[in-house]
Design a protein around this motif. Structure first.
Motif, PDB file in Angstrom:
ATOM      1  N   PHE A 254       0.832  -1.203   0.000  1.00 37.95           N
ATOM      2  CA  PHE A 254       0.000   0.000   0.000  1.00 37.95           C
ATOM      3  C   PHE A 254       0.865   1.251   0.000  1.00 37.95           C
ATOM      4  CE2 PHE A 254      -1.370   3.172   3.251  1.00 37.95           C
ATOM      5  CZ  PHE A 254      -2.149   3.944   2.399  1.00 37.95           C
ATOM      6  N   TYR A 299      -7.503   2.080  -0.668  1.00 34.70           N
ATOM      7  CA  TYR A 299      -6.790   0.848  -1.029  1.00 34.70           C
ATOM      8  C   TYR A 299      -7.611  -0.378  -0.639  1.00 34.70           C
ATOM      9  CZ  TYR A 299      -2.624  -2.121  -1.690  1.00 34.70           C
ATOM     10  OH  TYR A 299      -1.724  -3.062  -2.129  1.00 34.70           O
ATOM     11  N   HIS A 328      -2.304   0.273  -9.493  1.00 34.75           N
ATOM     12  CA  HIS A 328      -2.898   0.682  -8.218  1.00 34.75           C
ATOM     13  C   HIS A 328      -2.723   2.167  -7.901  1.00 34.75           C
ATOM     14  CE1 HIS A 328      -3.327  -3.595  -6.320  1.00 34.75           C
ATOM     15  NE2 HIS A 328      -4.261  -3.301  -7.188  1.00 34.75           N
TER      16      HIS A 328
END
Length: 685
Positions: A254, A299, A328
């Motif tokens: 993340f 996320y 992402h």
């Protein structure tokens, strides 16, 4: 084994101490970037008087058959050597009166307390004893500069510290005070301890801290205990829970995506902690945690979209099935824009669909995914800077995708359909096959069948309608060209479908597969509708099914069009890593380690990048220049070599050769190719 917290200089203190690096240790390998990080930390300490800085642990034991104060360094030799190099640089600057200090005894204090034993009767008085060539290079620092070993990291880092002290006018008394506030855990092994076991356990990957753990410690450690507890419960624990999936914490992944988005550059996982420390300097601790928690919540929607993303849920699920995490950072940006009212979910859904089409088309055509790292790292910023006069974010996104060339291109309908219908689909990875057949079966219907789960648990399988092994009935039905037809169509999409009864179908004739119990006639799967209406399976039916699948594919993975018109000539970025032919390309600028420089000449660019490498990796570049041949030399090897400072570079060559030369240097210096980016002028859409 005894452990004690103490000042690093206190550990070094004592003229009769010797620090021996065992031969099984790796050579000294700290680079300029590591030394820069240490010096930056020390300069921060200068601005924060009395504040300590944890510098890790040093593990040592008494040297067998050595003197009582001979310490064998089991772990921590890189830090010990680096600080010693810095101290030598300080002493030499004071000896040569290149810097001024108020404390006239500072030079002798550093030299006699931490570096040499002036009363030692042995020839070698230096207290640190590195291994092999490192020792020769370190010892030379105490002699005249003409004896320095230029190809050693020891020498390169010495010059870095020396030059930085001079160029930044660093006060050596303040610097020495900052070094004195470096704190370590001094772990001393008793005779009963096994140094090898200790070394292995300290350096085993199983005990290594995750990048997320290091970042948590960095944020919370310096805070008062009560505040630590508050922030951990209020923020960090929630960040961990939101990035948890299948009982595994994806905190490091993340933060990698978070930093990539914030910094607009690709980041190698091993460098996350250092990038985060630099990034965090601009934030108050709580403000940083609030921002991290916000993006962790976004996320979480990427990791676990079910029930959290409304209309975007099927799009995110499908993108996850394609398993391309480099997207992402961009997806986080889209979700952030939605949360702030800058994008509607409808607009975001359009963008997600186009990104899915872009990724899948590239996969089918066979374009490498490594070229996407830099692209998706900067895509949000590239779109946002074009958004004057409220232009549509989605339209600009499509425009940028369509402007890409070569390895970053958006495959056309012709290219995509040709490969989708003719390549060996059966040879795709399991995950990609599952995604493809799930998408074809479910299309955009609200009545979704969990094809992927059923394929994974073997409830479904992928069936060859025309079997892999032809019996006589099949040969007869296909005609005299059965071998050619079989070879052409066997593993292609028109001949593949889904079934729950693969073992029943076997190599039976098409008529049997059609009419057998639970055969194609009785199948409820959409993919089998056309098949169930056929009476034979020949090249005619294969071509007909191909046409149906072509139309469906263009609908499911559309080629976009954009109404956005760029007001100026566009610039596209490609990294050294990309499979891109730069021949004849108009160069605009290049970026290296976060700094952009305007350059339109490839030869000048090559010289400028190599100059930077010589500064950053002086020992390695010196070593390469002394080797025979190659792209850099200390003497002119031919007319193709051009003078560059004290070096000659192979520059009178075509663009392709220059790119290969840069790749060679980056590989030798262990620099990721994506750190170097070329910005080129592109044709308008």
């Amino acid at each position: 084994m005894k452990g004690e917290a103490k000042s690093f200089l206190k550990f070094l203190d004592g003229s009769d101490k010797r620090f021996i690096i065992p031969v099984y240790q790796r050579n000294y390998n700290w680079q300029i970037k590591h030394c820069k990080q240490l010096l930056d930390d020390l300069l921060t300490l200068i601005e924060q008087p009395l504040k300590p800085h944890f510098f890790g642990s040093v593990v040592s034991s008494n040297m067998e058959n050595g003197n009582r104060e001979d310490y064998l360094i089991i772990d921590g030799q890189q830090r010990l050597t680096t600080v010693s190099i810095l101290l030598v640089a300080m002493v030499n600057l004071l000896e040569k009166k290149l810097v001024q200090v108020n404390d006239s005894k500072l030079k002798d204090k550093i030299k006699n307390r931490h570096l040499v034993d002036e009363y030692n009767t042995e020839f070698r008085k230096i207290r640190l004893k590195p291994i092999n060539e490192d020792r020769q290079a370190f010892d030379a620092l105490f002699e005249d500069e003409v004896d320095f070993i230029a190809t050693s990291n020891v020498t390169a880092n010495y010059y870095f510290f020396k030059n930085e002290i001079i160029n930044k006018s660093i006060d050596l008394e303040h610097l020495y005070d900052a070094i004195s506030r470096l704190e370590i855990i001094d772990i001393f092994l008793e005779k009963s301890d096994d140094p090898q076991l200790i070394f292995e356990s300290l350096n085993s990957t199983g005990l290594a801290l995750e990048e997320g753990d290091k970042i948590r410690n960095y944020i919370l450690m310096s805070l008062p205990p009560v505040v630590q507890e508050q922030y951990y419960v209020k923020y960090w624990h929630r960040i961990e829970k939101k990035t948890e999936f299948d009982n595994y914490y994806y905190v490091s992944d993340f933060i990698k995506s978070y930093l990539t988005l914030k910094l607009g550059k690709t980041i190698v996982i091993r460098d996350i902690y250092f990038y985060f420390k630099d990034f965090a300097k601009g934030y108050q601790k709580e403000a940083l945690l609030i921002d991290l928690l916000h993006y962790a919540s976004l996320y979480e929607k990427l990791l676990k979209p079910t029930g959290r993303t409304n209309d975007l849920e099927p799009n995110i699920i499908r993108l996850n099935q394609l398993d391309l995490t480099v997207i992402h950072p961009f997806l986080l940006a889209i979700l952030d824009h939605i949360s702030k009212g800058k994008l509607t979910e409808k607009e975001a859904k359009d963008i997600f669909s186009i990104i899915e089409s872009y990724i899948f088309r590239r996969l089918i055509v066979g374009l490498a995914s490594n070229s996407l790292n830099k692209f998706f790292a900067t895509l949000d910023k590239d779109i946002s800077k074009r958004q004057n006069n409220n232009q549509s974010y989605a339209e600009i996104c499509k425009f940028i995708l369509l402007s890409k060339e070569q390895s970053l291109r958006f495959p056309t309908d012709e290219e995509f359909i040709e490969m989708l219908m003719t390549r060996n689909i059966y040879a795709l990875s399991s995950g990609n096959k599952q995604y493809l057949f799930s998408r074809l079966e479910n299309s955009n219907s609200r009545e979704q069948i969990n094809v992927i789960e059923r394929l994974q648990n073997s409830e479904y399988s992928i069936e060859h309608i025309m079997p892999q092994n032809l019996n006589n009935e099949w040969k007869e039905s296909l005609g005299q060209n059965f071998t050619e037809i079989h070879n052409k169509w066997l593993h292609t999409l028109p001949n593949l479908t889904l079934t729950a009864y693969n073992s029943k179908y076997s190599n039976h004739s098409f008529d049997v597969k059609l009419t057998i119990e639970n055969g194609f006639k009785e199948s409820n799967l959409r993919l089998n509708k056309f098949v169930s209406e056929c009476y034979s399976w020949t090249e005619k039916e294969l071509l007909a099914r191909q046409h149906i699948l072509e139309e469906e594919a263009k609908k499911l993975w559309p080629f976009p069009c954009s109404v956005y018109v760029s007001p100026k000539q566009e610039v596209s970025s490609y990294s050294l890593e990309d499979d891109f032919d730069f021949t004849g390309i108009n160069l605009s600028s290049y970026e290296f380690l976060g700094e952009e420089k305007p350059f339109s000449n490839w030869k000048n660019l090559l010289g400028d990048v190599i100059t930077s490498l010589i500064v950053l990796y002086p020992a390695k570049m010196q070593q390469l220049a002394l080797e025979d041949g190659g792209y850099i030399a200390k003497t002119k090897l031919s007319n193709s070599y051009s003078l560059l400072g004290d070096y000659f570079i192979y520059a009178n060559c075509n663009t392709s050769a220059k790119i290969q030369g840069l790749k060679s240097f980056f590989k030798q210096c262990d620099i990721p190719f994506e750190e170097l980016t070329f910005n080129i002028l592109t044709k308008s859409n």
